[in-house]
Write an enzyme that holds these catalytic residues in place. Structure first.
Site, PDB file in Angstrom:
ATOM      1  N   GLY A   8       0.683  -1.046  -0.156  1.00  0.00           N
ATOM      2  CA  GLY A   8      -0.010  -0.128  -0.064  1.00  0.00           C
ATOM      3  C   GLY A   8       0.829   1.347  -0.014  1.00  0.00           C
ATOM      4  O   GLY A   8       0.517   2.304  -0.631  1.00  0.00           O
ATOM      5  N   THR A   9       2.152   1.412   0.678  1.00  0.00           N
ATOM      6  CA  THR A   9       2.533   2.443   0.788  1.00  0.00           C
ATOM      7  C   THR A   9       3.215   2.847  -0.540  1.00  0.00           C
ATOM      8  O   THR A   9       3.318   4.085  -1.030  1.00  0.00           O
ATOM      9  CB  THR A   9       3.852   2.141   1.806  1.00  0.00           C
ATOM     10  OG1 THR A   9       3.278   2.014   3.076  1.00  0.00           O
ATOM     11  CG2 THR A   9       4.959   3.449   2.097  1.00  0.00           C
TER      12      THR A   9
ATOM     13  N   ASN B 147      -7.760   3.994   8.807  1.00  0.00           N
ATOM     14  CA  ASN B 147      -7.292   2.874   9.441  1.00  0.00           C
ATOM     15  C   ASN B 147      -7.283   2.816  11.112  1.00  0.00           C
ATOM     16  O   ASN B 147      -7.415   1.633  11.640  1.00  0.00           O
ATOM     17  CB  ASN B 147      -5.794   2.502   8.941  1.00  0.00           C
ATOM     18  CG  ASN B 147      -4.896   3.707   9.166  1.00  0.00           C
ATOM     19  OD1 ASN B 147      -5.268   4.700   8.633  1.00  0.00           O
ATOM     20  ND2 ASN B 147      -3.831   3.460   9.889  1.00  0.00           N
TER      21      ASN B 147
ATOM     22  N   GLN C  48      -7.622  -0.096   3.713  1.00  0.00           N
ATOM     23  CA  GLN C  48      -8.577  -0.956   4.486  1.00  0.00           C
ATOM     24  C   GLN C  48      -9.639  -1.185   4.031  1.00  0.00           C
ATOM     25  O   GLN C  48     -10.504  -2.081   4.718  1.00  0.00           O
ATOM     26  CB  GLN C  48      -8.640   0.158   5.727  1.00  0.00           C
ATOM     27  CG  GLN C  48      -7.479   0.410   6.547  1.00  0.00           C
ATOM     28  CD  GLN C  48      -6.797  -0.984   7.428  1.00  0.00           C
ATOM     29  OE1 GLN C  48      -7.717  -1.525   7.757  1.00  0.00           O
ATOM     30  NE2 GLN C  48      -5.736  -0.687   7.770  1.00  0.00           N
TER      31      GLN C  48
ATOM     32  N   SER D 120      -3.325  -3.469  -0.586  1.00  0.00           N
ATOM     33  CA  SER D 120      -2.252  -4.423   0.194  1.00  0.00           C
ATOM     34  C   SER D 120      -2.783  -5.372   0.706  1.00  0.00           C
ATOM     35  O   SER D 120      -3.787  -5.686   1.411  1.00  0.00           O
ATOM     36  CB  SER D 120      -1.884  -3.317   1.364  1.00  0.00           C
ATOM     37  OG  SER D 120      -0.923  -3.979   2.156  1.00  0.00           O
ATOM     38  N   ALA D 121      -2.240  -6.449   0.368  1.00  0.00           N
ATOM     39  CA  ALA D 121      -2.604  -7.924   0.191  1.00  0.00           C
ATOM     40  C   ALA D 121      -2.879  -8.394   1.879  1.00  0.00           C
ATOM     41  O   ALA D 121      -3.649  -9.059   2.096  1.00  0.00           O
ATOM     42  CB  ALA D 121      -1.666  -8.901  -0.586  1.00  0.00           C
ATOM     43  N   HIS D 122      -1.833  -7.789   2.530  1.00  0.00           N
ATOM     44  CA  HIS D 122      -1.785  -8.522   4.004  1.00  0.00           C
ATOM     45  C   HIS D 122      -2.886  -7.691   4.912  1.00  0.00           C
ATOM     46  O   HIS D 122      -3.087  -8.164   6.019  1.00  0.00           O
ATOM     47  CB  HIS D 122      -0.313  -7.949   4.664  1.00  0.00           C
ATOM     48  CG  HIS D 122      -0.208  -6.719   4.827  1.00  0.00           C
ATOM     49  ND1 HIS D 122      -0.137  -6.146   6.324  1.00  0.00           N
ATOM     50  CD2 HIS D 122       0.262  -5.554   4.281  1.00  0.00           C
ATOM     51  CE1 HIS D 122       0.097  -4.880   6.380  1.00  0.00           C
ATOM     52  NE2 HIS D 122       0.364  -4.593   5.249  1.00  0.00           N
TER      53      HIS D 122
ATOM     54  N   THR E  83      12.469  -7.202 -10.687  1.00  0.00           N
ATOM     55  CA  THR E  83      11.923  -8.484 -10.600  1.00  0.00           C
ATOM     56  C   THR E  83      10.594  -8.742  -9.948  1.00  0.00           C
ATOM     57  O   THR E  83      10.372  -8.318  -8.664  1.00  0.00           O
ATOM     58  CB  THR E  83      12.884  -9.688 -10.470  1.00  0.00           C
ATOM     59  OG1 THR E  83      13.877  -9.455 -11.159  1.00  0.00           O
ATOM     60  CG2 THR E  83      12.225 -11.224 -10.810  1.00  0.00           C
TER      61      THR E  83
ATOM     62  N   CYS F  26       1.985   1.645  12.814  1.00  0.00           N
ATOM     63  CA  CYS F  26       3.160   2.292  12.446  1.00  0.00           C
ATOM     64  C   CYS F  26       3.584   3.480  13.598  1.00  0.00           C
ATOM     65  O   CYS F  26       4.821   3.741  13.546  1.00  0.00           O
ATOM     66  CB  CYS F  26       3.021   2.941  10.938  1.00  0.00           C
ATOM     67  SG  CYS F  26       2.194   1.981   9.984  1.00  0.00           S
TER      68      CYS F  26
END
Ligand code: PLP
Length: 377
Positions: free
Chosen positions: A70-71, A147, A175, A195-197, A233, A324
């Site tokens: 996401g960042t 968030n 989110q 963001s997948a996590h 990559t 964070c």
């Protein structure tokens, strides 16, 4: 007993995602840029994932650029707007994630206007329109859901205002992607981030959606990966995991929402009954609030600064503000941004589709014990 109620910080990976990634790790180690069979197979994994994700959010595959999360996607949206689209002014809010906030603060080659917020973190649409009337090539960057406090953006209205005043629109959907069924056409933004996590996928992978109407250039220079839009990559296993996680999240999303919203409402009601003077930061009405986040403002008590530590000792993981910043002495910029009483102890509980009512009951018991056991100072 260990209870995880910090799902806005990150989520545990779904077993199906781990399985999918393990398969790719075993079978597809080739470099997707190589022209031999190993490379072509790896490239195939990426393009299948891209098409799957595009279909899930009603985008075209070419509108997705895979990023490290996401960042990077937020940084890139702002970089594209300023460097490629000629944006000279950004309208944003003081409660954006630092992935946006830190990109626009300080000495920048563009102006920044901050829109007024209500004390629940809702954007003042009249003020937004007032700001948009100024003649400047503008990017509006406003997050879909905060968030820390969960307040949702009135996307339809913001998107309509951006169209009316010909401003570009970026929304940080980190989110909400995977938590609501997002359709990029009806959302009406030029840039969205993922963001997948945050929805049971792996860390270190996400994407930026860029509307095909825009012509933008890479922020990370290097090889010709991602059709020349992002050098480096590709994280093949991460990309496969992201696609699987989004597929699982979108599948039966209405059931997930009903389950998690039920837990959140239950916790909110129980806290209101059990803890005198408890309050909640942000919107609490379900239609205006992200169903995975509950930000609680407790009455003052002895050792209030130890709240998160005491909960941790009881096996309850939650956070104060975003992960964070939770170690930083400056406190939460979001709570300051909505003029919240930061002297009162606060905790953000965030849920996932794996959270159970039994876990909430355990947490309620521990919260009550900690907050009420000590005399109010
Ligand atoms: N935007 C929001 C709203 C977030 O909650 C986060 C993560 O905490 C990010 C951006 C950053 O995402 P990532 O951790 O993938 O870099």
């Amino acid at each position: 007993m260990k209870i995880y109620l910090d799902n806005a910080a990150t989520t545990p990976m779904a077993p199906e995602v781990i399985e999918e990634m393990t398969k790719v790790m075993k079978n597809n180690f080739g470099n997707p840029s190589s022209t031999h069979a190993f490379g072509r197979e790896a490239k195939g994994v990426i393009e299948v994932a891209r098409r799957k994700i595009a279909k899930l959010i009603n985008a075209e595959p070419k509108e997705l650029i895979f990023t490290s999360g996401g960042t990077e996607a937020d940084n890139m949206a702002i970089s594209c707007a300023v460097n490629d689209l000629g944006v000279t002014r950004v309208i944003s809010s003081p409660i954006e994630h630092h992935a946006v906030g830190h990109c626009i603060e300080g000495d920048q080659p563009f102006e920044v206007d901050y829109v007024r917020l209500s004390d629940t973190g809702a954007v003042d649409l009249e003020h937004l329109e007032e700001l948009l009337k100024k003649d400047a090539k503008t990017l509006v960057s406003l997050m879909h859901a905060n968030n820390e406090i969960g307040t949702l953006l009135e996307v339809d209205k913001v998107s309509a205002l951006c169209k009316k005043y010909k401003a570009y629109f970026h929304s940080d959907t980190v989110q909400t992607m995977g938590h609501y069924k997002i359709d990029v056409q009806s959302f009406g933004a030029d840039f969205l981030t993922c963001s997948a996590h945050k929805f049971h996928g792996p860390k270190g992978i996400g994407f930026l959606y860029v509307s095909k109407e825009l012509k933008v250039s890479p922020m990370i220079q290097g090889g010709a990966q991602e059709r020349g839009m992002r050098g480096g990559t590709e994280n093949i296993t991460g990309i496969a995991g992201l696609a699987k996680a989004l597929e699982l999240a979108n599948h039966e999303v209405e059931e997930h929402i009903a389950h998690v919203q039920g837990l959140k409402s239950y916790m909110l009601d129980e806290l209101s009954k059990r803890i005198p003077e408890v309050q909640f930061h942000g919107e609490i009405e379900p239609s205006k609030s992200l169903y995975t986040v509950l930000n609680v403002c407790f009455p003052s008590f002895e050792n209030k600064s130890m709240l998160l530590f005491l909960l941790d000792l009881e096996g309850v993981a939650c956070s104060g503000g975003s992960a964070c910043t939770s170690g930083a002495s400056t406190g939460s910029h979001v709570l300051r941004g909505i003029n919240a009483d930061t002297n009162r102890p606060n905790a953000r509980f965030s849920f996932s589709r794996y959270t159970t009512k039994a876990e909430i009951d355990y947490v309620l018991e521990k919260v009550e014990k900690i907050v009420l056991a000590q005399p109010v100072s």
